[in-house]
Design a protein around this motif. Structure first.
Motif, PDB file in Angstrom:
ATOM      1  N   ALA A 207       0.828  -1.207   0.000  1.00  0.00           N
ATOM      2  CA  ALA A 207       0.000   0.000   0.000  1.00  0.00           C
ATOM      3  C   ALA A 207       0.861   1.255   0.000  1.00  0.00           C
ATOM      4  O   ALA A 207       0.594   2.220  -0.745  1.00  0.00           O
ATOM      5  CB  ALA A 207      -0.934  -0.009   1.212  1.00  0.00           C
ATOM      6  N   PHE A 208       1.911   1.273   0.808  1.00  0.00           N
ATOM      7  CA  PHE A 208       2.758   2.465   0.855  1.00  0.00           C
ATOM      8  C   PHE A 208       3.659   2.572  -0.375  1.00  0.00           C
ATOM      9  O   PHE A 208       3.973   3.689  -0.819  1.00  0.00           O
ATOM     10  CB  PHE A 208       3.563   2.482   2.155  1.00  0.00           C
ATOM     11  N   ARG A 209       4.051   1.436  -0.924  1.00  0.00           N
ATOM     12  CA  ARG A 209       4.763   1.502  -2.210  1.00  0.00           C
ATOM     13  C   ARG A 209       3.882   2.159  -3.266  1.00  0.00           C
ATOM     14  O   ARG A 209       4.356   2.953  -4.084  1.00  0.00           O
ATOM     15  CB  ARG A 209       5.159   0.101  -2.650  1.00  0.00           C
ATOM     16  N   ALA A 210       2.599   1.831  -3.258  1.00  0.00           N
ATOM     17  CA  ALA A 210       1.659   2.406  -4.228  1.00  0.00           C
ATOM     18  C   ALA A 210       1.492   3.904  -4.020  1.00  0.00           C
ATOM     19  O   ALA A 210       1.074   4.612  -4.946  1.00  0.00           O
ATOM     20  CB  ALA A 210       0.303   1.709  -4.127  1.00  0.00           C
ATOM     21  N   MET A 211       1.833   4.400  -2.826  1.00  0.00           N
ATOM     22  CA  MET A 211       1.752   5.838  -2.555  1.00  0.00           C
ATOM     23  C   MET A 211       3.116   6.514  -2.679  1.00  0.00           C
ATOM     24  O   MET A 211       3.309   7.629  -2.196  1.00  0.00           O
ATOM     25  CB  MET A 211       1.146   6.086  -1.171  1.00  0.00           C
ATOM     26  N   GLY A 212       4.074   5.826  -3.327  1.00  0.00           N
ATOM     27  CA  GLY A 212       5.337   6.462  -3.670  1.00  0.00           C
ATOM     28  C   GLY A 212       6.470   6.278  -2.691  1.00  0.00           C
ATOM     29  O   GLY A 212       7.539   6.883  -2.854  1.00  0.00           O
ATOM     30  N   VAL A 213       6.300   5.421  -1.669  1.00  0.00           N
ATOM     31  CA  VAL A 213       7.357   5.208  -0.684  1.00  0.00           C
ATOM     32  C   VAL A 213       8.251   4.058  -1.142  1.00  0.00           C
ATOM     33  O   VAL A 213       7.759   2.978  -1.484  1.00  0.00           O
ATOM     34  CB  VAL A 213       6.766   4.890   0.706  1.00  0.00           C
ATOM     35  N   GLU A 214       9.549   4.286  -1.150  1.00  0.00           N
ATOM     36  CA  GLU A 214      10.489   3.231  -1.528  1.00  0.00           C
ATOM     37  C   GLU A 214      10.740   2.330  -0.318  1.00  0.00           C
ATOM     38  O   GLU A 214      11.177   2.791   0.742  1.00  0.00           O
ATOM     39  CB  GLU A 214      11.801   3.827  -2.018  1.00  0.00           C
ATOM     40  N   ILE A 215      10.431   1.037  -0.468  1.00  0.00           N
ATOM     41  CA  ILE A 215      10.616   0.056   0.602  1.00  0.00           C
ATOM     42  C   ILE A 215      11.450  -1.087   0.040  1.00  0.00           C
ATOM     43  O   ILE A 215      11.044  -1.752  -0.917  1.00  0.00           O
ATOM     44  CB  ILE A 215       9.266  -0.470   1.128  1.00  0.00           C
ATOM     45  N   LEU A 216      12.613  -1.300   0.628  1.00  0.00           N
ATOM     46  CA  LEU A 216      13.542  -2.333   0.166  1.00  0.00           C
ATOM     47  C   LEU A 216      13.482  -3.520   1.111  1.00  0.00           C
ATOM     48  O   LEU A 216      13.614  -3.366   2.329  1.00  0.00           O
ATOM     49  CB  LEU A 216      14.962  -1.775   0.117  1.00  0.00           C
ATOM     50  N   ASP A 217      13.296  -4.702   0.555  1.00  0.00           N
ATOM     51  CA  ASP A 217      13.223  -5.920   1.354  1.00  0.00           C
ATOM     52  C   ASP A 217      14.478  -6.729   1.113  1.00  0.00           C
ATOM     53  O   ASP A 217      14.628  -7.415   0.107  1.00  0.00           O
ATOM     54  CB  ASP A 217      11.970  -6.720   0.976  1.00  0.00           C
ATOM     55  N   GLU A 218      15.424  -6.612   2.034  1.00  0.00           N
ATOM     56  CA  GLU A 218      16.682  -7.335   1.946  1.00  0.00           C
ATOM     57  C   GLU A 218      16.671  -8.466   2.963  1.00  0.00           C
ATOM     58  O   GLU A 218      15.815  -8.519   3.847  1.00  0.00           O
ATOM     59  CB  GLU A 218      17.851  -6.377   2.222  1.00  0.00           C
TER      60      GLU A 218
ATOM     61  N   GLY B 202      16.826 -10.262   6.045  1.00  0.00           N
ATOM     62  CA  GLY B 202      16.884  -9.903   7.454  1.00  0.00           C
ATOM     63  C   GLY B 202      16.576  -8.452   7.776  1.00  0.00           C
ATOM     64  O   GLY B 202      16.601  -8.054   8.947  1.00  0.00           O
ATOM     65  N   LYS B 203      16.274  -7.635   6.770  1.00  0.00           N
ATOM     66  CA  LYS B 203      16.069  -6.211   7.047  1.00  0.00           C
ATOM     67  C   LYS B 203      15.124  -5.594   6.022  1.00  0.00           C
ATOM     68  O   LYS B 203      15.193  -5.876   4.836  1.00  0.00           O
ATOM     69  CB  LYS B 203      17.418  -5.471   7.025  1.00  0.00           C
ATOM     70  N   ILE B 204      14.242  -4.726   6.506  1.00  0.00           N
ATOM     71  CA  ILE B 204      13.392  -3.899   5.644  1.00  0.00           C
ATOM     72  C   ILE B 204      13.865  -2.459   5.783  1.00  0.00           C
ATOM     73  O   ILE B 204      14.014  -1.953   6.899  1.00  0.00           O
ATOM     74  CB  ILE B 204      11.908  -3.987   6.058  1.00  0.00           C
ATOM     75  N   THR B 205      14.115  -1.797   4.666  1.00  0.00           N
ATOM     76  CA  THR B 205      14.516  -0.390   4.685  1.00  0.00           C
ATOM     77  C   THR B 205      13.417   0.456   4.056  1.00  0.00           C
ATOM     78  O   THR B 205      12.966   0.187   2.939  1.00  0.00           O
ATOM     79  CB  THR B 205      15.837  -0.174   3.925  1.00  0.00           C
ATOM     80  N   ILE B 206      12.974   1.483   4.785  1.00  0.00           N
ATOM     81  CA  ILE B 206      11.910   2.375   4.313  1.00  0.00           C
ATOM     82  C   ILE B 206      12.496   3.776   4.182  1.00  0.00           C
ATOM     83  O   ILE B 206      13.061   4.313   5.141  1.00  0.00           O
ATOM     84  CB  ILE B 206      10.729   2.401   5.314  1.00  0.00           C
ATOM     85  N   LEU B 207      12.374   4.352   3.020  1.00  0.00           N
ATOM     86  CA  LEU B 207      12.866   5.707   2.776  1.00  0.00           C
ATOM     87  C   LEU B 207      11.687   6.660   2.901  1.00  0.00           C
ATOM     88  O   LEU B 207      10.972   6.948   1.940  1.00  0.00           O
ATOM     89  CB  LEU B 207      13.529   5.791   1.401  1.00  0.00           C
ATOM     90  N   GLY B 208      11.480   7.121   4.127  1.00  0.00           N
ATOM     91  CA  GLY B 208      10.294   7.914   4.437  1.00  0.00           C
ATOM     92  C   GLY B 208      10.312   9.305   3.839  1.00  0.00           C
ATOM     93  O   GLY B 208      11.368   9.922   3.680  1.00  0.00           O
ATOM     94  N   LYS B 209       9.106   9.793   3.516  1.00  0.00           N
ATOM     95  CA  LYS B 209       8.956  11.106   2.884  1.00  0.00           C
ATOM     96  C   LYS B 209       8.083  12.060   3.686  1.00  0.00           C
ATOM     97  O   LYS B 209       7.773  13.154   3.224  1.00  0.00           O
ATOM     98  CB  LYS B 209       8.347  10.928   1.488  1.00  0.00           C
ATOM     99  N   GLY B 210       7.660  11.610   4.884  1.00  0.00           N
ATOM    100  CA  GLY B 210       6.729  12.435   5.640  1.00  0.00           C
ATOM    101  C   GLY B 210       5.327  12.330   5.073  1.00  0.00           C
ATOM    102  O   GLY B 210       5.110  11.802   3.973  1.00  0.00           O
ATOM    103  N   PHE B 211       4.346  12.820   5.820  1.00  0.00           N
ATOM    104  CA  PHE B 211       2.962  12.813   5.324  1.00  0.00           C
ATOM    105  C   PHE B 211       2.862  13.514   3.971  1.00  0.00           C
ATOM    106  O   PHE B 211       2.181  13.049   3.050  1.00  0.00           O
ATOM    107  CB  PHE B 211       2.039  13.531   6.322  1.00  0.00           C
ATOM    108  N   GLU B 212       3.568  14.648   3.856  1.00  0.00           N
ATOM    109  CA  GLU B 212       3.441  15.474   2.652  1.00  0.00           C
ATOM    110  C   GLU B 212       4.034  14.796   1.419  1.00  0.00           C
ATOM    111  O   GLU B 212       3.714  15.176   0.280  1.00  0.00           O
ATOM    112  CB  GLU B 212       4.111  16.831   2.875  1.00  0.00           C
ATOM    113  N   GLY B 213       4.870  13.768   1.603  1.00  0.00           N
ATOM    114  CA  GLY B 213       5.482  13.095   0.467  1.00  0.00           C
ATOM    115  C   GLY B 213       4.656  11.956  -0.095  1.00  0.00           C
ATOM    116  O   GLY B 213       4.990  11.410  -1.163  1.00  0.00           O
ATOM    117  N   LEU B 214       3.585  11.571   0.592  1.00  0.00           N
ATOM    118  CA  LEU B 214       2.736  10.493   0.088  1.00  0.00           C
ATOM    119  C   LEU B 214       1.908  10.974  -1.095  1.00  0.00           C
ATOM    120  O   LEU B 214       1.357  12.075  -1.079  1.00  0.00           O
ATOM    121  CB  LEU B 214       1.818   9.983   1.206  1.00  0.00           C
TER     122      LEU B 214
END
Length: 428
Positions: free
Chosen positions: A54-65, A67-79
């Motif tokens: 759902a958040f990927r669909a709203m433009g948030v880059e989420i990397l699934d490596e 043992g680790k998930i990395t989320i490059l947050g943009k704030g509310f205004e970046g969605l």
């Protein structure tokens, strides 16, 4: 699927998957924060994947490596507005919590899910979010999915007393309150104290919240910063093995790194109230986790009601099974919330255990169970509810050498993809 029956004893050590509630929230907070968030030991079940998508669909880059998930947050205004409706799958948590985020965003979104989710009412979040200024419409008066949410950047604060004890509703309102004006303060009053993962994580991400008893104050206009999150094991998943270790003869099970947040440990209180001992080892007070050890025990019935219910609402199906193997009567009440889970869990649990020979009676807000009773084989169906499926698998262990089959077993992957392999690892 053919279930294992006639278990001779369960012994060994397992590590249950990451806490589902914390996994959902780590993705959400990472997305609305600024900067990088790293999440370790996240649950990679279908519900949490629905949140990530759902958040990927709203433009948030989420990397699934590994043992680790990395989320490059943009704030509310970046969605950004998704190009298509958001698929919630079977996840009521995703649907309710993300609604609070969408309520403050300047675009329209549709949320839909599978057949089970489409029967779950969303009015309890829709009504207060409308009071804050969002436009929300669903199917029927109960706002069943699909639901349409038209957010606004002019959300306003309010004082709201929750009519039901619900961490999901509380969390949705906290997410919405963060998006009100800087000078605004939203007051939320709980009916009963519920799991506080959202409050804890808000503080971890640099936010402000004031909690006094059942009163919660949330200032608006907050800016959050990305963090490192380590997800403890899910006590709701551990509950199935805690119960198995208590009721299967000649058993001793060690569960590593289980979350023991006090708002979630009602299952441990019930076990001890029924006469069993839970040994806590390697307790980590900072991350609120511990290793738990249980052994086969003689149990007696008890009453489960009131403020304890929100602390074990998801564990009540497996607690019902536990009660069938305890001497005397167990009464579960004030649990009407079970009626609107993935299934009507009061109806489904009582039907399934009755077919297996248990003495269990449904009530409007719970169940009455009389033990101790032997169980026998019957073919069962999860009806798309992961917790019903896992309860049935544990119940089957007590059945003599008869065949027992489980239909729609794949629903278990929602919260515990490795459930059957972990169970098999405990077999002699």
């Amino acid at each position: 699927m053919k279930l294992q029956t006639n278990a001779k004893g369960l012994r060994g050590t397992i590590k249950v998957p990451g806490d589902k509630s914390i996994s959902h929230r780590s993705i959400m907070f990472g997305a609305i924060a600024h900067g990088k968030t790293e999440v370790f030991d996240i649950l990679r079940g279908e519900d949490v994947i629905s949140t990530m998508n759902a958040f990927r669909a709203m433009g948030v880059e989420i990397l699934d490596e590994e043992g680790k998930i990395t989320i490059l947050g943009k704030g509310f205004e970046g969605l950004k507005a998704p190009k298509t409706p958001l698929d919630m799958g079977n996840s009521g948590t995703t649907t309710r919590l993300i609604s609070g985020i969408l309520a403050g965003l300047p675009f329209e979104t549709t949320l839909f899910g599978d057949d089970s989710l489409s029967k779950r009412p969303m009015d309890r979040i829709a009504q207060p979010l409308r009071m804050m200024g969002a436009e929300i419409s669903g199917q029927t008066k109960r706002d069943l999915p699909p639901i349409q949410i038209k957010g606004t950047q002019n959300l306003h604060e309010m004082d709201y007393e929750l009519p039901v004890a619900s961490a999901q509703v509380k969390s949705a309102l906290i997410f919405a309150a963060l998006q009100t004006d800087k000078k605004a303060v939203t007051r939320i009053i709980e009916k009963e104290k519920t799991r506080d993962h959202t409050e804890d994580m808000l503080v971890q991400f640099g936010g402000e919240i004031a909690v006094s008893g059942k009163n919660i104050l949330v200032p608006g206009g907050q800016r959050l910063t990305g963090q490192k999150v380590v997800v403890p094991g899910d006590i709701s998943s551990a509950a199935f093995f805690l119960v198995a270790g208590l009721i299967v003869p000649n058993s001793e099970i060690e569960l590593r790194n289980v979350g023991i947040n006090e708002t979630r440990t009602g299952i441990l209180d019930v076990i001890e109230k029924m006469g069993a001992q839970v040994i806590r080892l390697q307790e980590d007070r900072i991350n609120k986790s511990a290793t738990l050890v249980v052994r086969t025990s003689e149990l007696h019935g008890c009453e489960i009601s009131g403020e304890m219910i929100p602390r074990l609402i998801d564990e009540l199906p497996i607690i019902a099974l536990l009660a069938t193997q305890a001497k005397g009567e167990t009464i579960i009440s004030n649990a009407e919330e079970l009626r609107v889970k993935e299934t009507d869990r009061i109806a489904v649990v009582t039907e399934l255990l009755s077919k297996m020979g248990a003495e269990i009676t449904p009530t409007s807000d719970g169940m009455i169970i009389r033990g101790k009773t032997p169980l026998h084989a019957t073919d069962v169906n999860t009806f798309g509810d992961h917790r019903i499926g896992m309860m049935a698998a544990i119940a089957a262990l007590l059945v003599p050498e008869e065949e027992m089959n489980l239909a729609r077993f794949e629903s278990i992957w929602t919260s515990y993809p490795d459930f059957f392999s972990d169970l098999e690892s405990l077999m002699p």
